[in-house]
Scaffold this motif. Structure first.
Motif, PDB file in Angstrom:
ATOM      1  N   PRO A   1       0.238 -12.327  -6.465  1.00 19.49           N
ATOM      2  CA  PRO A   1      -0.766 -11.345  -6.895  1.00 19.49           C
ATOM      3  C   PRO A   1      -1.375 -11.745  -8.251  1.00 19.49           C
ATOM      4  CG  PRO A   1       1.263 -10.254  -6.180  1.00 19.49           C
ATOM      5  CD  PRO A   1       1.553 -11.716  -6.195  1.00 19.49           C
TER       6      PRO A   1
ATOM      7  N   ARG B   1      -0.207  -3.559   0.646  1.00 18.24           N
ATOM      8  CA  ARG B   1      -0.478  -3.529  -0.799  1.00 18.24           C
ATOM      9  C   ARG B   1       0.612  -2.745  -1.536  1.00 18.24           C
ATOM     10  NH1 ARG B   1      -3.951   0.008  -1.849  1.00 18.24           N
ATOM     11  NH2 ARG B   1      -4.825  -0.238   0.237  1.00 18.24           N
ATOM     12  N   GLN B   2       0.984  -1.609  -0.936  1.00 23.80           N
ATOM     13  CA  GLN B   2       2.021  -0.767  -1.562  1.00 23.80           C
ATOM     14  C   GLN B   2       3.374  -1.475  -1.548  1.00 23.80           C
ATOM     15  OE1 GLN B   2       2.149   3.160   0.203  1.00 23.80           O
ATOM     16  NE2 GLN B   2      -0.096   3.255   0.249  1.00 23.80           N
TER      17      GLN B   2
ATOM     18  N   GLN C   1       3.845  -4.663  -1.510  1.00 26.01           N
ATOM     19  CA  GLN C   1       3.791  -5.766  -2.462  1.00 26.01           C
ATOM     20  C   GLN C   1       4.071  -5.261  -3.883  1.00 26.01           C
ATOM     21  OE1 GLN C   1       0.061  -8.012  -2.597  1.00 26.01           O
ATOM     22  NE2 GLN C   1       1.249  -9.780  -1.923  1.00 26.01           N
TER      23      GLN C   1
ATOM     24  N   ASP D   1       0.017 -10.223   1.803  1.00 26.59           N
ATOM     25  CA  ASP D   1      -0.743  -9.145   2.429  1.00 26.59           C
ATOM     26  C   ASP D   1      -1.852  -9.794   3.262  1.00 26.59           C
ATOM     27  OD1 ASP D   1      -2.364  -7.058   3.087  1.00 26.59           O
ATOM     28  OD2 ASP D   1      -2.652  -6.331   1.033  1.00 26.59           O
TER      29      ASP D   1
ATOM     30  N   GLY E   1      -4.260  -3.162   6.433  1.00 29.18           N
ATOM     31  CA  GLY E   1      -3.312  -3.488   5.378  1.00 29.18           C
ATOM     32  C   GLY E   1      -1.884  -3.278   5.800  1.00 29.18           C
TER      33      GLY E   1
END
Lengths: 488, 453
Positions: free
Chosen positions: A108, B397-398, B400, B413, B426
């Protein structure tokens, strides 16, 4: 003990069944046989025949190979157009920091802010040095930068509804220039060089027209000469609607002196492994960032590093982009080293680099002019080109001079390039060599020139002091032997 | 002034050189640069830093990145966190190797040339193919070079590619293909592997090549049986992008009839390096040897009959053939190839099998544990190597974010990386487990995934 014929055994010849060379992680999950998790028909039936040697033997083998290899760290390497300058050790140390060497490209964005910040700053520095408005770090070599640059130019013309299919190239150009044009499905239009080694303006005017997409040029050119007509060249190309592409192979001459953008170039690539001190690695990895003027920015490869309120991110949303030219973001660990170099040198240091490099090359040019033919009676820039020996016994060629240089423990200059100088010897001393080293080189070159007249066999039978003698390249190409085979 | 320790010329040296040239000032050497384009003043760059200050600055920048030494990594997707024996970096870090240039002067470059020749041999052993080159830039560009090569050989402009190929590789293929007028036809997946029927149906007499990746982007192993026959009957070539570690246990591409095998070699002892430098490799059948791009090292003899190594088959290359060259590649990834050779020597014949088997075992252990968690399941049931797609109960996303806050890197993701999941909301993640991950780390991953917000 080494083997008697001085041959270095192959790693495969050191192999003995059952030897192990590494301590691998252990199986700590419940064990089961492979065919329980992967169907038999997808599995390999025999293991690949890789070497089986101990760790100590691995070390001996590769250490021995390293000792059979000439390098900048072992001696003078005046290989023209390659800019074999000293590769700073601190840059190597920095590249090994876990925070750089051990980060995954798909982590990320918030977990790689340091890396993204360096990319963002580096783009700015290179754009400033090139006199450009933006820069991509994605290309990983000079030729890869060329490929990217020509794609940008083509995309630019297409976006304006213009179909331009030709790229003009001087006959002194490096082979990657025409090869790049072909790889982009475009046509090469080659123009001859003028008598003074520069661009033949008349030929350029004739070649430039509505089909011209670009003119690719190095300046200083491959003869090591700066073309003073550069503004006129730019005007001719631009008037025809084409763009000017700067091959940055020779940028070591111009740092802080003049900028491609100010000369009129629209697209530039740099070879960070030349001008910006990153090691050549025995043929790579390099790094070939591309800088562009504003109208070409929308076409740059994705992702783009963006900065908003001191937060960095990678953005893929650029509909006009040419796409991607590399799996990820180019050779990060290489442009990181170049970043460290730029921060070490600062603006004044970079300028001194070019001044010293140009001074050293002109000194060599002057000192060797009595013994080697000088094709152009002008000051050179960071490298000088000779057209073979002034005087020599019949049949002595530049190749023989180069091979004799090996006997003196030095790396020869670039030979037979550029192609338009038939017996070309191209010397690029760089700014990181001491005057004593350069003087020793000059003395050696003079001595060889003398030998070429008095004892020509010393040259034709050279090298004498190397681990192998002159190798049969014709045989290598005619009967290719390209790999080890068991029991052959 | 900055960097004086890299500039040995003293004022006295400069004066002596100027005297020899017969000028007063080095400025005179730049007389060819017209005044209008001379840079007035200095470049706008930060002032020079001492080595101490530079190191401190870059340590600070490095500290803003989370590295895989401090957080276990379950991220793959083209870049892999494998164990690298200490001997690899140490030997590849010898400056006699890394400060050399391309081996134009063979007699003083025997070490580098021999290492590359041995590397070529190892790539041939892994892939089962006849001839390998001494490196290309990376996995994506190696595949693009294979595409160009197939089009050049067949004189055709139509390429069939699997949707299982890494989306970034496909992006690079598209970039390379566009300007050459090469048409890419994408074949969809069925249960995580290329839809065989659709693939065979897509092959026609205009097809230059079929391009596949195995294990593919989603981790699934492609069974290439029968594809080669079909494409060869139509006069085209079969190209496969392969993972060299997986070839420790998986059937080599040559046994499927593959003509050109390419791939990413980063996993052979190279660091993650935020995406580069990596290593593109290529191996081909002998009859295609003279159409292969890139440097090739050959063994020959010297004047005294002693064996030695040279760069060979150079008639393919840009410096000889210019606009007729098969590729423009010049600088490549030689040091990365050398590193791969050292890695393959260090792990050796049995070691590579062990590394590959460990990857597969640990990945399957992890996949089963995750699939057993409430709300999670595996997206595909096709056989996989060390990567697998997981359907998640909440947007990836959450998940991650939850992993990051528990100091775990991983799981990609899939929303946003590939058009296969264009309708994705997602809820899919791609995990990778290499031999480096311990059971404890895997159990920790499973526990965080199974935990509450």
């Amino acid at each position: 003990m080494t083997s008697s014929n001085n041959d270095q055994p192959l790693i495969f010849e050191r192999s003995r069944s059952g030897r192990v060379g590494a301590s691998l992680p252990v199986a700590d999950v419940p064990a089961r046989s492979l065919d329980q998790i992967i169907p038999q028909e997808l599995l390999r039936t025999a293991a690949a025949d890789l070497p089986e040697v101990s760790e100590g033997e691995t070390v001996r083998h590769y250490t021995a190979l390293s000792q059979r290899n000439y390098s900048v760290d072992t001696g003078f390497y005046p290989l023209g157009s390659c800019t074999m300058k000293y590769n700073p050790k601190v840059n190597e140390k920095i590249a090994q920091l876990p925070g750089f060497a051990k980060i995954h490209p798909l982590q990320p964005d918030e977990s790689v802010q340091g890396a993204l910040a360096i990319m963002h700053e580096m783009q700015t520095y290179l754009a400033e040095i090139a006199g450009m408005d933006a820069c991509t770090l994605q290309p990983v070599a000079g030729a890869h930068g060329e490929l990217t640059g020509i794609k940008l130019i083509r995309a630019f013309h297409e976006s304006r509804g213009e179909k331009r299919t030709q790229v003009i190239i001087p006959d002194s150009a490096h082979g990657t220039n025409p090869a790049t044009v072909s790889m982009n499905g475009m046509e090469v239009v080659e123009i001859p060089s003028a008598a003074d080694g520069g661009v033949d303006l008349e030929a350029l005017r004739k070649a430039a027209g509505p089909k011209t997409a670009a003119f690719m040029l190095t300046n200083p050119n491959t003869l090591g000469l700066f073309d003073p007509q550069i503004q006129e060249i730019a005007a001719i190309v631009h008037a025809a609607g084409g763009l000017l592409y700067y091959d940055g192979a020779n940028a070591n001459a111009i740092l802080g002196i003049t900028r491609p953008g100010d000369m009129g170039f629209d697209v530039v690539h740099f070879n960070l492994h030349k001008t910006f001190s990153t090691p050549h690695g025995g043929g790579g990895p390099g790094s070939g960032p591309v800088g562009v003027k504003k109208p070409l920015i929308p076409f740059l490869p994705v992702p783009i590093v963006q900065c908003k309120d001191d937060v960095y991110s990678l953005s893929y949303d650029h509909p006009l982009s040419i796409g991607k030219v590399h799996s990820f973001y180019g050779n990060f660990a290489i442009y990181l080293r170049a970043y460290a170099y730029i921060r070490t040198m600062g603006p004044d240091g970079l300028k001194q680099v070019s001044k010293d490099a140009v001074l050293a090359a002109n000194y060599v040019l002057k000192e060797l002019a009595a013994d080697y033919k000088v094709p152009f009676n002008r000051y050179c820039m960071h490298e000088c080109v000779f057209d073979g020996l002034r005087e020599a016994a019949p049949g002595i060629r530049t190749l023989d001079v180069a091979k004799r240089i090996l006997d003196y423990g030095c790396h020869p200059p670039t030979i037979y390039f550029p192609l338009i100088i038939h017996e070309a010897l191209m010397v690029e001393p760089t700014e990181t060599e001491s005057k004593e080293t350069i003087d020793r080189f000059i003395a050696m070159m003079r001595k060889i020139a003398k030998e070429a007249v008095e004892q020509p066999e010393l040259l034709t039978s050279a090298p004498h002091n190397t681990v192998v003698k002159r190798l049969d390249e014709v045989l290598a190409a005619r009967k290719p032997d390209l790999r080890w085979k068991k029991n052959v | 002034m900055g960097g004086q320790h890299y500039l040995p010329a003293t004022e006295e040296d400069r004066r002596a050189m100027l005297d020899s040239i017969g000028i007063q000032d080095a400025e005179e050497l730049f007389a060819d640069v017209p005044p209008a384009i001379r840079l007035k003043g200095d470049l706008t760059l930060p002032a020079a830093m001492s080595e101490l200050a530079l190191t401190a600055h870059l340590r600070k920048m490095a500290a803003r990145n989370s590295d895989v030494d401090s957080m276990p990594c379950f991220l793959g997707a083209g870049a892999y966190d494998h164990f690298i024996p200490a001997v690899v970096g140490d030997l590849a870090g010898r400056s006699e190797f890394y400060t050399a240039y391309t081996q134009y002067q063979a007699e003083i470059s025997q070490g580098g040339l021999q290492a590359l020749w041995e590397y070529q041999s190892m790539i041939c052993e892994l892939t089962g193919l006849d001839v390998a080159n001494s490196s290309l830039y990376d996995g994506a560009t190696a595949l693009a070079e294979a595409m160009n090569m197939a089009c050049g050989i067949t004189g055709r402009r139509r390429i069939v590619i699997s949707a299982g190929i890494h989306p970034f590789y496909r992006r690079v293929l598209a970039t390379y293909a566009y300007d050459l007028g090469i048409w890419l036809e994408v074949v969809p997946l069925a249960n995580g592997v290329t839809d065989k029927q659709a693939l065979l149906a897509a092959i026609n007499p205009e097809t230059a090549a079929v391009l596949l990746q195995t294990p593919n982007f989603f981790g699934c192993i492609e069974n290439l049986e029968g594809v080669a026959n079909q494409i060869h009957q139509q006069g085209g070539l079969l190209v496969a992008a392969v993972n060299p570690i997986s070839l420790g246990i998986l059937k080599p591409p040559a046994e499927y009839g593959v003509d050109i095998a390419v791939g990413e070699g980063q996993m052979l002892g190279l660091g993650l390096n935020f995406g580069g430098p990596y290593l593109g490799f290529m191996a081909v059948r002998e009859k295609l040897m003279r159409r292969m791009p890139g440097r090739i090292v050959g063994r020959t003899v010297d004047r005294e009959g002693r064996s030695g190594f040279v760069l060979t088959l150079q008639a393919r290359e840009q410096h000889i053939r210019r606009d007729k060259a098969y590729s423009n590649i010049c600088s490549n990834e030689g040091l990365c190839a050398l590193t791969a050779a050292i890695y393959l020597t260090a792990v050796g014949k049995q070691g590579l099998v062990k590394v590959a088997a460990l990857c597969a075992e640990k990945a399957h252990y992890a996949a089963e544990k995750i699939a057993a968690l409430p709300g999670y399941r595996l997206e595909f049931t096709s056989p996989f190597f060390h990567e697998f797609v997981v359907r998640t109960p909440v947007p990836a996303r959450q998940i991650q974010a939850r992993l990051t806050s528990n100091r775990i890197i991983g799981g990609l993701d899939l929303a946003g990386t590939d058009s296969v999941f264009a309708d994705d909301h997602g809820g899919r993640m791609l995990f990778c487990v290499t031999e480096k991950r311990s059971k404890e780390e895997i159990d920790q991953l499973v526990s965080v995934l199974g935990g509450e917000e």
